[in-house]
Write a protein that holds these residues in place. Structure first.
Motif, PDB file in Angstrom:
ATOM      1  N   LEU A   1       7.710   4.170 -37.791  1.00  0.00           N
ATOM      2  CA  LEU A   1       8.876   4.570 -37.000  1.00  0.00           C
ATOM      3  C   LEU A   1       9.226   3.542 -35.929  1.00  0.00           C
ATOM      4  CD1 LEU A   1       8.140   8.384 -36.543  1.00  0.00           C
ATOM      5  CD2 LEU A   1      10.111   7.403 -37.720  1.00  0.00           C
ATOM      6  N   LEU A   2       8.240   2.805 -35.439  1.00  0.00           N
ATOM      7  CA  LEU A   2       8.514   1.801 -34.405  1.00  0.00           C
ATOM      8  C   LEU A   2       9.459   0.708 -34.899  1.00  0.00           C
ATOM      9  CD1 LEU A   2       4.943   1.420 -32.844  1.00  0.00           C
ATOM     10  CD2 LEU A   2       6.959   2.421 -31.748  1.00  0.00           C
ATOM     11  N   ILE A   3       9.519   0.504 -36.221  1.00  0.00           N
ATOM     12  CA  ILE A   3      10.419  -0.501 -36.792  1.00  0.00           C
ATOM     13  C   ILE A   3      11.877  -0.162 -36.480  1.00  0.00           C
ATOM     14  CG2 ILE A   3      11.114  -1.623 -38.949  1.00  0.00           C
ATOM     15  CD1 ILE A   3       8.244  -2.196 -38.167  1.00  0.00           C
ATOM     16  N   VAL A   4      12.155   1.121 -36.246  1.00  0.00           N
ATOM     17  CA  VAL A   4      13.528   1.566 -36.010  1.00  0.00           C
ATOM     18  C   VAL A   4      14.104   0.959 -34.731  1.00  0.00           C
ATOM     19  CG1 VAL A   4      14.904   3.604 -35.409  1.00  0.00           C
ATOM     20  CG2 VAL A   4      13.272   3.706 -37.306  1.00  0.00           C
ATOM     21  N   LEU A   5      13.288   0.784 -33.699  1.00  0.00           N
ATOM     22  CA  LEU A   5      13.797   0.396 -32.377  1.00  0.00           C
ATOM     23  C   LEU A   5      14.493  -0.967 -32.368  1.00  0.00           C
ATOM     24  CD1 LEU A   5      10.874   1.763 -30.178  1.00  0.00           C
ATOM     25  CD2 LEU A   5      13.079   2.840 -30.682  1.00  0.00           C
ATOM     26  N   PRO A   6      13.895  -2.041 -32.900  1.00  0.00           N
ATOM     27  CA  PRO A   6      14.635  -3.317 -32.907  1.00  0.00           C
ATOM     28  C   PRO A   6      15.895  -3.275 -33.758  1.00  0.00           C
ATOM     29  CG  PRO A   6      12.575  -3.504 -34.140  1.00  0.00           C
ATOM     30  CD  PRO A   6      12.519  -2.217 -33.404  1.00  0.00           C
ATOM     31  N   ILE A   7      15.890  -2.481 -34.826  1.00  0.00           N
ATOM     32  CA  ILE A   7      17.101  -2.370 -35.649  1.00  0.00           C
ATOM     33  C   ILE A   7      18.215  -1.704 -34.850  1.00  0.00           C
ATOM     34  CG2 ILE A   7      18.064  -1.445 -37.785  1.00  0.00           C
ATOM     35  CD1 ILE A   7      15.251  -1.493 -38.965  1.00  0.00           C
ATOM     36  N   MET A   8      17.871  -0.697 -34.053  1.00  0.00           N
ATOM     37  CA  MET A   8      18.866  -0.043 -33.202  1.00  0.00           C
ATOM     38  C   MET A   8      19.456  -1.024 -32.195  1.00  0.00           C
ATOM     39  SD  MET A   8      17.107   3.691 -32.479  1.00  0.00           S
ATOM     40  CE  MET A   8      18.540   4.341 -31.599  1.00  0.00           C
ATOM     41  N   LEU A   9      18.614  -1.865 -31.617  1.00  0.00           N
ATOM     42  CA  LEU A   9      19.113  -2.865 -30.667  1.00  0.00           C
ATOM     43  C   LEU A   9      20.103  -3.811 -31.341  1.00  0.00           C
ATOM     44  CD1 LEU A   9      15.836  -3.742 -28.717  1.00  0.00           C
ATOM     45  CD2 LEU A   9      17.874  -2.631 -27.782  1.00  0.00           C
ATOM     46  N   LEU A  10      19.790  -4.236 -32.553  1.00  0.00           N
ATOM     47  CA  LEU A  10      20.697  -5.129 -33.281  1.00  0.00           C
ATOM     48  C   LEU A  10      22.035  -4.453 -33.565  1.00  0.00           C
ATOM     49  CD1 LEU A  10      18.224  -6.783 -35.831  1.00  0.00           C
ATOM     50  CD2 LEU A  10      19.333  -7.885 -33.874  1.00  0.00           C
ATOM     51  N   SER A  11      22.011  -3.154 -33.829  1.00  0.00           N
ATOM     52  CA  SER A  11      23.258  -2.464 -34.168  1.00  0.00           C
ATOM     53  C   SER A  11      24.192  -2.334 -32.974  1.00  0.00           C
ATOM     54  CB  SER A  11      22.951  -1.074 -34.741  1.00  0.00           C
ATOM     55  OG  SER A  11      22.537  -0.186 -33.728  1.00  0.00           O
ATOM     56  N   ALA A  12      23.670  -2.476 -31.754  1.00  0.00           N
ATOM     57  CA  ALA A  12      24.521  -2.371 -30.565  1.00  0.00           C
ATOM     58  C   ALA A  12      25.263  -3.671 -30.267  1.00  0.00           C
ATOM     59  CB  ALA A  12      23.678  -1.970 -29.354  1.00  0.00           C
ATOM     60  N   ILE A  13      24.760  -4.800 -30.759  1.00  0.00           N
ATOM     61  CA  ILE A  13      25.351  -6.098 -30.418  1.00  0.00           C
ATOM     62  C   ILE A  13      26.802  -6.221 -30.888  1.00  0.00           C
ATOM     63  CG2 ILE A  13      25.175  -8.587 -30.809  1.00  0.00           C
ATOM     64  CD1 ILE A  13      22.128  -8.247 -30.838  1.00  0.00           C
ATOM     65  N   PRO A  14      27.143  -5.869 -32.142  1.00  0.00           N
ATOM     66  CA  PRO A  14      28.555  -5.992 -32.547  1.00  0.00           C
ATOM     67  C   PRO A  14      29.507  -5.160 -31.689  1.00  0.00           C
ATOM     68  CG  PRO A  14      27.148  -5.738 -34.473  1.00  0.00           C
ATOM     69  CD  PRO A  14      26.285  -5.479 -33.281  1.00  0.00           C
ATOM     70  N   ILE A  15      29.081  -3.967 -31.257  1.00  0.00           N
ATOM     71  CA  ILE A  15      29.949  -3.157 -30.400  1.00  0.00           C
ATOM     72  C   ILE A  15      30.148  -3.847 -29.052  1.00  0.00           C
ATOM     73  CG2 ILE A  15      30.240  -0.916 -29.277  1.00  0.00           C
ATOM     74  CD1 ILE A  15      30.489  -0.782 -32.268  1.00  0.00           C
ATOM     75  N   TYR A  16      29.097  -4.467 -28.533  1.00  0.00           N
ATOM     76  CA  TYR A  16      29.208  -5.193 -27.265  1.00  0.00           C
ATOM     77  C   TYR A  16      30.211  -6.343 -27.380  1.00  0.00           C
ATOM     78  CZ  TYR A  16      27.900  -8.044 -23.247  1.00  0.00           C
ATOM     79  OH  TYR A  16      27.930  -8.792 -22.095  1.00  0.00           O
ATOM     80  N   LEU A  17      30.282  -6.968 -28.553  1.00  0.00           N
ATOM     81  CA  LEU A  17      31.160  -8.123 -28.754  1.00  0.00           C
ATOM     82  C   LEU A  17      32.610  -7.736 -29.027  1.00  0.00           C
ATOM     83  CD1 LEU A  17      28.822 -10.331 -30.983  1.00  0.00           C
ATOM     84  CD2 LEU A  17      29.300 -10.594 -28.537  1.00  0.00           C
ATOM     85  N   ILE A  18      32.873  -6.461 -29.245  1.00  0.00           N
ATOM     86  CA  ILE A  18      34.241  -6.024 -29.533  1.00  0.00           C
ATOM     87  C   ILE A  18      35.129  -6.216 -28.308  1.00  0.00           C
ATOM     88  CG2 ILE A  18      35.637  -3.929 -29.844  1.00  0.00           C
ATOM     89  CD1 ILE A  18      33.662  -3.036 -31.949  1.00  0.00           C
ATOM     90  N   ASP A  19      36.314  -6.723 -28.547  1.00  0.00           N
ATOM     91  CA  ASP A  19      37.301  -6.914 -27.479  1.00  0.00           C
ATOM     92  C   ASP A  19      38.255  -5.720 -27.500  1.00  0.00           C
ATOM     93  OD1 ASP A  19      38.991  -7.866 -25.531  1.00  0.00           O
ATOM     94  OD2 ASP A  19      40.064  -9.222 -26.887  1.00  0.00           O
TER      95      ASP A  19
END
Length: 485
Positions: free
Chosen positions: A249-267
């Motif tokens: 289950l710990l593998i989930v955490l870095p994947i979640m962090l990666l999924s937030a990056i594209p939203i942060y980059l949205i203009d």
């Protein structure tokens, strides 16, 4: 001229085949299933066929990507923000699918009973449902991106805490916290995808998004089955032990962090709206109300079944984690490619008929899951039900992207966030109620009853959906023809 790089997909496919075959052989004769299908090599044969089909599908995708096609041309025409949303989609599907498959099995391995798991699921979904309407309103007032980033950060913290904490009361409280933050970011997707696309490309955008979500879910389900096999020996534990499942289950955490990056980059250039103007702009009360009732019925039905598919396979049918991951992965893979056919079906039947007819067609398969005598039959019924009906995110059905698009198109621009919030609330809150209803039946060993009840509720829901929205779609078609004339 033959390219030297063409054998690479074959080599990759061979490597995946070898790994999955070892996992299948390791678990095929474990004596987990019962009933007439448990004997002999049938499960292994079925798994090997599934592995072979997965590899064939992957090679077809690689070949199609090299030669281009309509979908590739469509993606190239999408806006930057739309492409960022598509980039995020696989990470989201991957993380959620691993979490959904393993977390309840982890709780069972720690010694919690089935009733506790049902209570935790119920609290999580109810909290999710309570959060989405306020989150939808806030996204209409202040923008989708800002609300998403705040809520998703809280979701990551809540998820990490659920992995670490073991005390039952604390787990229930954290399930509520995680549900609240999940509700906060669940409202971003459909409204934003509509706002970042042209009308002529929306069906393809939603279909591609659905394909990527379910495709990533298939990979996540397969990984969820394989990770315990890989991590168990490294930790000196069995694949089904709580320590191994927690490490997975710990593998989930870095994947979640990666999924937030594209939203942060949205203009996102959001124009703030006064709350009084927002309230006066709401007009589609009847449409939003019927969408809410549809979501309520579907959510109640899915709440009695979908959160506990893995528990049912493990506890009632005796399937191993690897077997469950393979079955769930097969369902996601087939659904992912079926989703790409949705635009063709919509052209012939229209949005409403496509959704209603295919959802209704999936009801018998949902009921038959609870009546299956063994893992193989239940797995086949599960795959059919997931294709036609879908399940809890990210296990979307064939028509779910079309349904999401339709619900966003029939309301005004400024109502989309609120509409999506209302729909999520009327889905997740009843899912929590459904989980609460199913808990005592599961604890008593009566696994069939939740599936009977879910099938009846689901059938009634989409009959009502068709009767109401078929007229709406016909009226919209008449208006469109008048305007074009």
């Amino acid at each position: 001229m033959i390219s030297r790089r063409r054998p690479e997909p074959l080599a990759l496919g061979a490597s995946i085949a070898a790994l999955l075959t070892r996992a299948a052989i390791a678990r095929a004769d474990g004596g987990h299933a019962h009933g007439p299908e448990a004997s002999g090599p049938v499960p292994l044969a079925v798994w090997l066929v599934g592995i072979g089909l997965t590899i064939v599908v992957a090679l077809v995708v690689v070949r199609q990507a090299r030669h281009g096609g309509e979908y590739l041309r469509r993606i190239q025409g999408f806006s930057r923000n739309a492409r960022l949303l598509l980039i995020r989609t696989p990470f989201s599907g991957l993380s959620v699918s691993i979490w959904r498959l393993l977390f309840y099995l982890y709780l069972l391995a720690k010694g919690h009973d089935t009733l506790f798991v049902a209570q935790l699921a119920s609290i999580n979904w109810i909290a999710h449902g309570l959060a989405v309407i306020p989150a939808g309103i806030l996204s209409d007032l202040f923008g989708r991106r800002r609300v998403f980033l705040v809520a998703y950060a809280g979701n990551i913290v809540g998820t990490a805490a659920l992995i670490v904490v073991g005390e039952p009361t604390a787990l229930l409280a954290l399930a509520a916290v995680q549900g609240l933050f999940e509700g906060g970011h669940a409202i971003v997707g459909p409204p934003f995808m509509v706002e970042q696309s042209r009308p002529d490309e929306r069906v393809h955008l939603f279909s591609i998004g659905g394909f990527l979500t379910v495709g990533a879910a298939s990979l996540g389900n397969l990984l969820a089955g394989l990770l315990p096999l890989a991590l168990g020996p490294l930790l000196g534990l069995g694949a089904e032990q709580a320590g191994t499942l927690r490490a997975s289950l710990l593998i989930v955490l870095p994947i979640m962090l990666l999924s937030a990056i594209p939203i942060y980059l949205i203009d996102e250039r959001w124009q703030a709206i006064d709350i009084r103007r927002w309230w006066k702009s709401l007009e589609s009360y009847g449409t939003i109300g019927m969408l809410a009732l549809t979501e309520g019925g579907a959510g109640l039905a899915l709440g009695m079944t979908a959160p506990f598919f893995n528990v049912y396979f493990a506890r009632e049918l005796g399937a191993s984690t690897a077997a469950i991951g393979l079955i769930f992965g097969a369902g996601s893979i087939v659904t992912a490619f079926a989703t790409l056919l949705a635009p063709l079906v919509v052209r012939r039947l229209g949005r409403v008929r496509t959704v209603a007819f295919l959802k209704f067609l999936g009801v018998p398969f949902l009921v038959l899951i609870g009546l299956a005598p063994g893992v193989v039959t239940a797995g086949i019924m599960y795959v059919a039900a997931i294709i036609l009906i879908g399940g809890a995110f990210p296990s979307k059905g064939l028509t779910d992207p079309i349904y999401s698009l339709f619900s966003m198109e029939i309301v005004k621009d400024r109502e989309r966030g609120t509409t999506n919030g209302v729909m999520h609330a009327f889905s997740e809150f009843p899912m929590g109620v459904g989980a609460w209803i199913a808990g005592p039946f599961m604890a008593a060993g009566n696994w069939a009853m939740p599936y009977y009840l879910a099938g009846a509720v689901y059938a009634l829901t989409f009959v009502a959906f068709y009767l109401y929205f078929a007229r709406v779609e016909s009226a919209r078609a008449v208006v469109a023809q008048s305007v074009s004339a």
